[in-house]
Design an enzyme around this catalytic site. Structure first.
Site, PDB file in Angstrom:
ATOM      1  N   GLU A  31      -7.925  -4.185   1.337  1.00  0.00           N
ATOM      2  CA  GLU A  31      -7.296  -3.265   1.192  1.00  0.00           C
ATOM      3  C   GLU A  31      -5.908  -3.765   0.808  1.00  0.00           C
ATOM      4  OE1 GLU A  31      -6.189  -0.975   4.871  1.00  0.00           O
ATOM      5  OE2 GLU A  31      -7.878  -2.193   6.089  1.00  0.00           O
ATOM      6  N   ASP A  32      -5.425  -2.157  -0.093  1.00  0.00           N
ATOM      7  CA  ASP A  32      -3.950  -2.252  -0.692  1.00  0.00           C
ATOM      8  C   ASP A  32      -3.705  -3.977  -1.411  1.00  0.00           C
ATOM      9  OD1 ASP A  32      -3.595  -0.930   1.459  1.00  0.00           O
ATOM     10  OD2 ASP A  32      -1.683  -2.163   2.453  1.00  0.00           O
ATOM     11  N   CYS A  70      -4.034   5.020   1.265  1.00  0.00           N
ATOM     12  CA  CYS A  70      -4.906   4.864   2.091  1.00  0.00           C
ATOM     13  C   CYS A  70      -6.185   6.015   2.443  1.00  0.00           C
ATOM     14  CB  CYS A  70      -5.037   3.420   2.798  1.00  0.00           C
ATOM     15  SG  CYS A  70      -3.708   3.825   4.612  1.00  0.00           S
ATOM     16  N   HIS A 270      -6.532   0.872  -3.128  1.00  0.00           N
ATOM     17  CA  HIS A 270      -5.405   1.068  -3.762  1.00  0.00           C
ATOM     18  C   HIS A 270      -5.127   0.325  -4.424  1.00  0.00           C
ATOM     19  CE1 HIS A 270      -2.929   0.693  -1.007  1.00  0.00           C
ATOM     20  NE2 HIS A 270      -3.329   1.587  -0.153  1.00  0.00           N
TER      21      HIS A 270
END
Length: 554
Positions: A31-32, A70, A270
């Site tokens: 994530e991220d 997200c 992302h």
């Protein structure tokens, strides 16, 4: 008719490929996180597992998500469609300022793991959904997508002998909340405290401090302060822990003798969970690293381990690519293309969008080719560095705003706190950080016009549900704030087999025998006279139907 054609196509391909050995597919999604990986040229990152995976596989450095945040990005990925086509474009549908709602994709649209499941794959995921036609948490989306959903550390061991699997694992450790000061420090807000506790509960130990803040290279849009260096170092340390978690999963795959029959895809949902990255349409927000380890038996022609494929790839390409790898037909509604095929056409453009961000309304669209990025804004006065309750828990975010208000940021650092205007154009060859807007430069009018026309054409082609207000769209999905309820399926016994039909177009059907595990219905069920069968249906975005049962012919 489209729905039935899709089902028929999937079943046809299932029969065609039934006699062939099909690969297992394991999707690992951090994530991220942008390309802060040693193999991608980051000299600070400590990522030995991913570096080794890259040597065994292929790196795809020009991969782009469909949003810089997200839930919209995950909606685009799981359906293989841009979220602006399905109502999943606002962050987050379930927490809209005028009331939460569930997106309702077109009736024929299915998540690609459900198509894999219909074709005989065992599908599983962990505790992160976030599709916009679900909430974040397991149990909130269509029950027909996954065989196993919601375990903290799910794996392939629940499948039948010889059954291929598709697994999707997420890594919370790299999430934006990991940049917040950790548990034990004074929280900035109630949300800060909740996230501190959640991370303590879900992660094993505190990430080791393997990166020295003084060794970091600071992008020109950040001020070089101790706070910025400290937050960025914390992000790097979380990445190292994620790398260790990937190692554990790959080790289990190896010990179970599945490494040579499993295609492993590692990527991120992302860009970095940092200011001026997450939520934005800059490359820092939508450009992500991707590695695919191709076992020799499934390696595409002309692909060699340890290489780099620099083609433009969109997240909407993942669904058709994975379906093709599994020998499953690709439905017409998917908007991407199979990039694994040696005959796949070269992408000219990728597209991305930004709409409401939590409590802040916005609407932007972006198009990018290998050299240029064009961004159009429908709210040209909406600055990127606006106040945002969640993001403002990051120390460097609050410091940057304070420095801007005090006049202590230079032009590059302060630009994000100023109105972007209606149109921006960046030459990424000379300006990789996207700081120099060329939209008014007479020397760049040809690429500007070309990208503008290409974006207009694409929006007409796929549709853009932000042409109507979010409130109007939500009212269509849930009139009066009430979700539609899927009609219950009908069960009939014909020639010794149970046939289950759902009245609502586009409904998915699940069934279980004698209280066992839920299975996805795709063909008539062979049963014994004493069996009891339960069935229910769900259309994406609607409430599940009531349960219906059949027993002994009754």
């Amino acid at each position: 008719m489209k729905f039935f054609a899709t089902v028929w196509l999937c079943l046809f391909y299932t029969q065609v490929y039934a006699a062939q050995e099909r690969p297992n597919i394991l999707l690992l999604m951090a994530e991220d996180m942008s390309a802060r990986v040693g193999a991608f040229g980051d000299t600070v990152a400590v990522t030995p597992t991913l570096d080794a995976l890259a040597k065994q596989g292929v790196m795809y450095p020009n991969t782009f998500t469909t949003a810089g945040v997200c839930a919209p990005s995950r909606a685009g990925h799981i359906l293989g469609m841009h979220q602006i086509s399905t109502g999943g474009q606002h962050m987050r549908a379930g927490a809209g300022p005028e009331g939460g709602y569930f997106a309702v994709p077109p009736a024929e649209v299915k998540a690609y793991p459900e198509l894999l499941r219909a074709a005989g794959y065992y599908t599983y995921t962990d505790q992160k959904l976030d599709y916009q036609f679900s909430s974040v948490y397991p149990g909130s989306g269509p029950f027909t997508i996954w065989d196993d959903e919601g375990a903290a550390n799910p794996d392939w061991r629940g499948r039948a002998e010889g059954q291929p699997f598709f697994g999707f694992r997420n890594f919370l450790i790299t999430h934006e909340s990991g940049v917040f000061r950790p548990l034990g420090s004074m929280p900035n807000s109630a949300m800060h405290f909740v996230m501190q506790v959640m991370r303590w509960w879900k992660t094993e130990g505190t990430p080791a401090e393997v990166v020295n803040p003084q060794d970091l290279l600071i992008p020109p849009y950040y001020p070089d302060t101790d706070t910025v260096r400290g937050d960025l170092a914390r992000h790097y340390n979380n990445i190292t822990q994620m790398d260790e978690e990937v190692a554990q999963i790959l080790g289990l795959l190896e010990s179970d003798g599945l490494a040579e029959s499993t295609i492993v895809i590692w990527t991120t949902d992302h860009g970095d969970g940092l200011p001026r990255a997450k939520r934005e349409l800059f490359d820092s927000g939508i450009k992500v690293p991707m590695i695919i380890r191709w076992p020799e038996a499934y390696r595409p022609a002309g692909v060699a381990p340890g290489t780099m494929d620099t083609r433009l790839i969109s997240f909407v390409d993942l669904a058709p690519t994975i379906l093709k790898l599994a020998g499953v037909g690709v439905p017409r509604y998917q908007q991407g293309q199979d990039f694994a095929s040696p005959t796949a056409p070269q992408r000219q453009y990728i597209y991305a969008s930004r709409d409401r961000i939590d409590e802040v309304p916005d609407r932007q669209r972006a198009i990018r080719d290998e050299r240029y990025k064009y961004i159009r804004s429908w709210q040209p006065q909406q600055i990127g560095g606006h106040e945002l309750a969640y993001r403002d828990n990051i120390d460097m975010m609050r410091e940057m705003r304070e420095l801007y208000q005090a006049g202590k940021l230079d032009a590059s650092q302060g630009q994000w706190f100023e109105a972007p205007g209606e149109v921006r154009l960046f030459d990424l060859n000379s300006d990789p950080f996207e700081l120099n807007d060329l939209s008014r430069d007479p020397d760049y009018q040809l690429p500007l016009q070309r990208l503008r026309a290409a974006l207009d054409n694409r929006l007409l082609e796929i549709g853009d549900l932000s042409e109507e207000s979010e409130a109007d769209m939500a009212e269509r999905f849930e009139p009066g704030g009430e979700r539609f309820v899927t009609s219950a399926p009908n069960i009939r016994l014909l020639e010794g087999k149970l046939h289950v039909q759902a009245p609502d177009m586009g409904s998915s059907i699940g069934y279980r025998i004698n209280g066992g595990a839920w299975q996805l219905y795709s063909n008539a069920i062979t049963i014994a006279p004493e069996d009891k069968v339960d069935a229910k249906a769900v259309r994406y975005g609607w409430e599940e139907s009531e349960l219906v049962s059949w027993s002994g012919g009754k």
